[in-house]
Every structure is written in structure tokens, then in C-alpha cells.
Design a protein around this motif. Sequence first.
Motif, PDB file in Angstrom:
ATOM      1  N   ARG A   1       0.878  -1.166   0.000  1.00 58.14           N
ATOM      2  CA  ARG A   1       0.000   0.000   0.000  1.00 58.14           C
ATOM      3  C   ARG A   1       0.915   1.215   0.000  1.00 58.14           C
ATOM      4  NH1 ARG A   1      -5.113  -0.856   2.460  1.00 58.14           N
ATOM      5  NH2 ARG A   1      -5.011   1.154   3.482  1.00 58.14           N
ATOM      6  N   CYS A   2       0.735   2.063  -0.978  1.00 59.60           N
ATOM      7  CA  CYS A   2       1.554   3.265  -1.033  1.00 59.60           C
ATOM      8  C   CYS A   2       1.392   4.052   0.264  1.00 59.60           C
ATOM      9  CB  CYS A   2       1.120   4.106  -2.228  1.00 59.60           C
ATOM     10  SG  CYS A   2       2.015   5.660  -2.355  1.00 59.60           S
ATOM     11  N   PRO A   3       2.498   4.580   0.813  1.00 63.53           N
ATOM     12  CA  PRO A   3       2.394   5.365   2.053  1.00 63.53           C
ATOM     13  C   PRO A   3       1.620   6.671   1.863  1.00 63.53           C
ATOM     14  CG  PRO A   3       4.677   4.805   1.558  1.00 63.53           C
ATOM     15  CD  PRO A   3       3.876   4.426   0.354  1.00 63.53           C
ATOM     16  N   HIS A   4       1.216   6.963   0.629  1.00 64.39           N
ATOM     17  CA  HIS A   4       0.423   8.164   0.370  1.00 64.39           C
ATOM     18  C   HIS A   4      -1.062   7.829   0.456  1.00 64.39           C
ATOM     19  CE1 HIS A   4      -1.137  11.319  -2.635  1.00 64.39           C
ATOM     20  NE2 HIS A   4      -0.966  11.910  -1.458  1.00 64.39           N
ATOM     21  N   MET A   5      -1.636   7.226  -0.582  1.00 64.94           N
ATOM     22  CA  MET A   5      -3.071   6.938  -0.574  1.00 64.94           C
ATOM     23  C   MET A   5      -3.365   5.476  -0.890  1.00 64.94           C
ATOM     24  SD  MET A   5      -4.855  10.286  -2.278  1.00 64.94           S
ATOM     25  CE  MET A   5      -4.693  11.927  -1.564  1.00 64.94           C
ATOM     26  N   SER A   6      -2.417   4.605  -0.519  1.00 68.46           N
ATOM     27  CA  SER A   6      -2.680   3.159  -0.476  1.00 68.46           C
ATOM     28  C   SER A   6      -2.764   2.452  -1.821  1.00 68.46           C
ATOM     29  CB  SER A   6      -3.970   2.863   0.315  1.00 68.46           C
ATOM     30  OG  SER A   6      -3.832   3.301   1.633  1.00 68.46           O
ATOM     31  N   ALA A   7      -2.304   3.045  -2.898  1.00 70.16           N
ATOM     32  CA  ALA A   7      -2.290   2.326  -4.176  1.00 70.16           C
ATOM     33  C   ALA A   7      -1.321   1.140  -4.082  1.00 70.16           C
ATOM     34  CB  ALA A   7      -1.857   3.262  -5.304  1.00 70.16           C
ATOM     35  N   PRO A   8      -1.557   0.090  -4.849  1.00 67.61           N
ATOM     36  CA  PRO A   8      -0.654  -1.076  -4.796  1.00 67.61           C
ATOM     37  C   PRO A   8       0.684  -0.789  -5.468  1.00 67.61           C
ATOM     38  CG  PRO A   8      -2.359  -1.412  -6.447  1.00 67.61           C
ATOM     39  CD  PRO A   8      -2.694  -0.115  -5.764  1.00 67.61           C
TER      40      PRO A   8
ATOM     41  N   ALA B   1       8.433   3.292  -7.206  1.00 66.80           N
ATOM     42  CA  ALA B   1       7.594   4.412  -7.642  1.00 66.80           C
ATOM     43  C   ALA B   1       6.156   3.946  -7.727  1.00 66.80           C
ATOM     44  CB  ALA B   1       8.073   4.941  -8.990  1.00 66.80           C
ATOM     45  N   CYS B   2       5.272   4.775  -7.227  1.00 68.26           N
ATOM     46  CA  CYS B   2       3.849   4.450  -7.164  1.00 68.26           C
ATOM     47  C   CYS B   2       3.190   4.675  -8.524  1.00 68.26           C
ATOM     48  CB  CYS B   2       3.191   5.326  -6.109  1.00 68.26           C
ATOM     49  SG  CYS B   2       1.411   5.074  -5.976  1.00 68.26           S
ATOM     50  N   PRO B   3       2.240   3.809  -8.916  1.00 66.65           N
ATOM     51  CA  PRO B   3       1.580   3.985 -10.203  1.00 66.65           C
ATOM     52  C   PRO B   3       0.531   5.098 -10.205  1.00 66.65           C
ATOM     53  CG  PRO B   3       0.653   2.081  -9.078  1.00 66.65           C
ATOM     54  CD  PRO B   3       1.791   2.578  -8.225  1.00 66.65           C
ATOM     55  N   LEU B   4       0.214   5.672  -9.015  1.00 64.89           N
ATOM     56  CA  LEU B   4      -0.949   6.574  -8.984  1.00 64.89           C
ATOM     57  C   LEU B   4      -0.595   8.062  -9.061  1.00 64.89           C
ATOM     58  CD1 LEU B   4      -3.946   6.272  -9.028  1.00 64.89           C
ATOM     59  CD2 LEU B   4      -3.980   6.207  -6.533  1.00 64.89           C
ATOM     60  N   HIS B   5       0.254   8.561  -8.162  1.00 65.98           N
ATOM     61  CA  HIS B   5       0.535  10.010  -8.145  1.00 65.98           C
ATOM     62  C   HIS B   5       2.027  10.304  -8.259  1.00 65.98           C
ATOM     63  CE1 HIS B   5      -3.174   9.646  -5.471  1.00 65.98           C
ATOM     64  NE2 HIS B   5      -3.612  10.263  -6.558  1.00 65.98           N
ATOM     65  N   GLU B   6       2.786   9.355  -8.789  1.00 64.93           N
ATOM     66  CA  GLU B   6       4.212   9.553  -9.064  1.00 64.93           C
ATOM     67  C   GLU B   6       5.069   9.726  -7.818  1.00 64.93           C
ATOM     68  OE1 GLU B   6       5.349  11.610 -12.611  1.00 64.93           O
ATOM     69  OE2 GLU B   6       3.267  11.979 -13.154  1.00 64.93           O
ATOM     70  N   GLY B   7       4.531   9.395  -6.665  1.00 64.26           N
ATOM     71  CA  GLY B   7       5.370   9.377  -5.470  1.00 64.26           C
ATOM     72  C   GLY B   7       6.423   8.282  -5.608  1.00 64.26           C
ATOM     73  N   ALA B   8       7.603   8.507  -5.033  1.00 62.59           N
ATOM     74  CA  ALA B   8       8.669   7.504  -5.072  1.00 62.59           C
ATOM     75  C   ALA B   8       9.290   7.418  -3.686  1.00 62.59           C
ATOM     76  CB  ALA B   8       9.714   7.869  -6.125  1.00 62.59           C
TER      77      ALA B   8
ATOM     78  N   MET C   1       7.889  13.522  -3.721  1.00 62.27           N
ATOM     79  CA  MET C   1       6.547  13.662  -3.152  1.00 62.27           C
ATOM     80  C   MET C   1       5.501  13.404  -4.228  1.00 62.27           C
ATOM     81  SD  MET C   1       6.155  14.239   0.085  1.00 62.27           S
ATOM     82  CE  MET C   1       4.633  15.155   0.332  1.00 62.27           C
ATOM     83  N   PRO C   2       4.326  12.882  -3.860  1.00 60.73           N
ATOM     84  CA  PRO C   2       3.248  12.695  -4.825  1.00 60.73           C
ATOM     85  C   PRO C   2       2.847  14.014  -5.474  1.00 60.73           C
ATOM     86  CG  PRO C   2       2.764  11.588  -2.753  1.00 60.73           C
ATOM     87  CD  PRO C   2       3.982  12.421  -2.523  1.00 60.73           C
ATOM     88  N   THR C   3       2.295  13.909  -6.683  1.00 63.39           N
ATOM     89  CA  THR C   3       1.893  15.117  -7.411  1.00 63.39           C
ATOM     90  C   THR C   3       0.839  15.914  -6.657  1.00 63.39           C
ATOM     91  OG1 THR C   3       0.333  13.746  -8.618  1.00 63.39           O
ATOM     92  CG2 THR C   3       2.427  14.232  -9.705  1.00 63.39           C
TER      93      THR C   3
HETATM   94  S1  FES Z   1      -1.161   6.684  -3.834  1.00 62.07           S
HETATM   95 FE1  FES Z   1       0.944   6.502  -4.265  1.00 62.07          FE
HETATM   96  S2  FES Z   1       1.642   8.489  -4.713  1.00 62.07           S
HETATM   97 FE2  FES Z   1      -0.447   8.678  -4.233  1.00 62.07          FE
END
Ligand code: FES
Length: 160
Positions: A61-68, A80-87, A98-100
Amino acid sequence: MDPRPAPVRPDLVAPGTTPALFEPVLAAAELPEGSMRRVTRGDLDVLLAHTPDGIVAVDDRCPHMSAPLSIGTLDGCVVACPLHEGAFDLRTGEPVRMPTTGGLDPDGRYHPTWSPAGKDPKVDPPGLKAEARRLTRVRRFRYYPVRIVDGQIEVALPER
Ligand code: FES
């Protein structure tokens, strides 16, 4: 080199994990260096990542908004997260980008919304959603202890 667990920060080990709870989750041969896999036990989704430092297990779960994160990308020790480009750096649990959507980093510092180079800055219209983005905190990973036994990756998962 034989697969090995990566060193992790002791303060980031998930609560409730003890050596008694190690269980096999995947054959080490199925996780070559540079790859990631999701394993699921009950309602717990765990990301296995084989980095140059070794194998780590964290929540998938991404530490931002839980995307896989398991469907994101792994570059060295950075996932790197597939959702908001957080790494995020799997060696430290810290965000390296930081996420977008901006928001708060693990230490509570605010980062504004961000756009990739060459794109217009993203407008974040004021309102409840902007406030929610502003107050959304990126967290550090929680790590599950890993060991390799007889070619199997074993992970200590909290009791369910
Ligand atoms: S959920 Fe991963 S960067 Fe937002």
C-alpha cells in the motif's frame, strides 16, 4: 549472490511481528533482483521487493493513498507508485519524490502540488478536496522481517 534479506531500520518494523511468526510466502527463485511481487495473507497485502541491498517486505500500500506499489516500478532501492508519481526509498522508508498531489511528508512538512518538468503547474482549486490533499500525510513504510530458508522467502507477519 544468494538472495538475502535487506537490512531495515528497527524503528520501522511492523508491530506484532516475532520470529515465531515466520511463514513461507514465495520461492526465492520467483523473485529475481529488480522484481516485485504481491503476496496476500488474509486481508494483508505484502510487497516483496528484491533490491540491490536484498529482499524487503512491506505493506503493498503506497504510504500516500494506499495504491498497490506492486504494479509500480522498482529502480534500485526506490519504488515508484503507479498513482501520483510518489517515489519511496525502501532502505529508509522515506519519500524521495513527493506525490503530485502535494501534502505532508512523514515529518509533517507541507509540499505543494507538483507537475512534471515541461508541464504547466497544476491548479488546485480551493475547497474541501484541496484541503484533504493538503492534510494527507505520506507515511513511512512498515517492514516485515524476512529470512530465506531452503530457497523459500519467509516473512514474519503479525497474527491475524
Ligand atoms: S497513492 Fe501513491 S503516490 Fe499517491
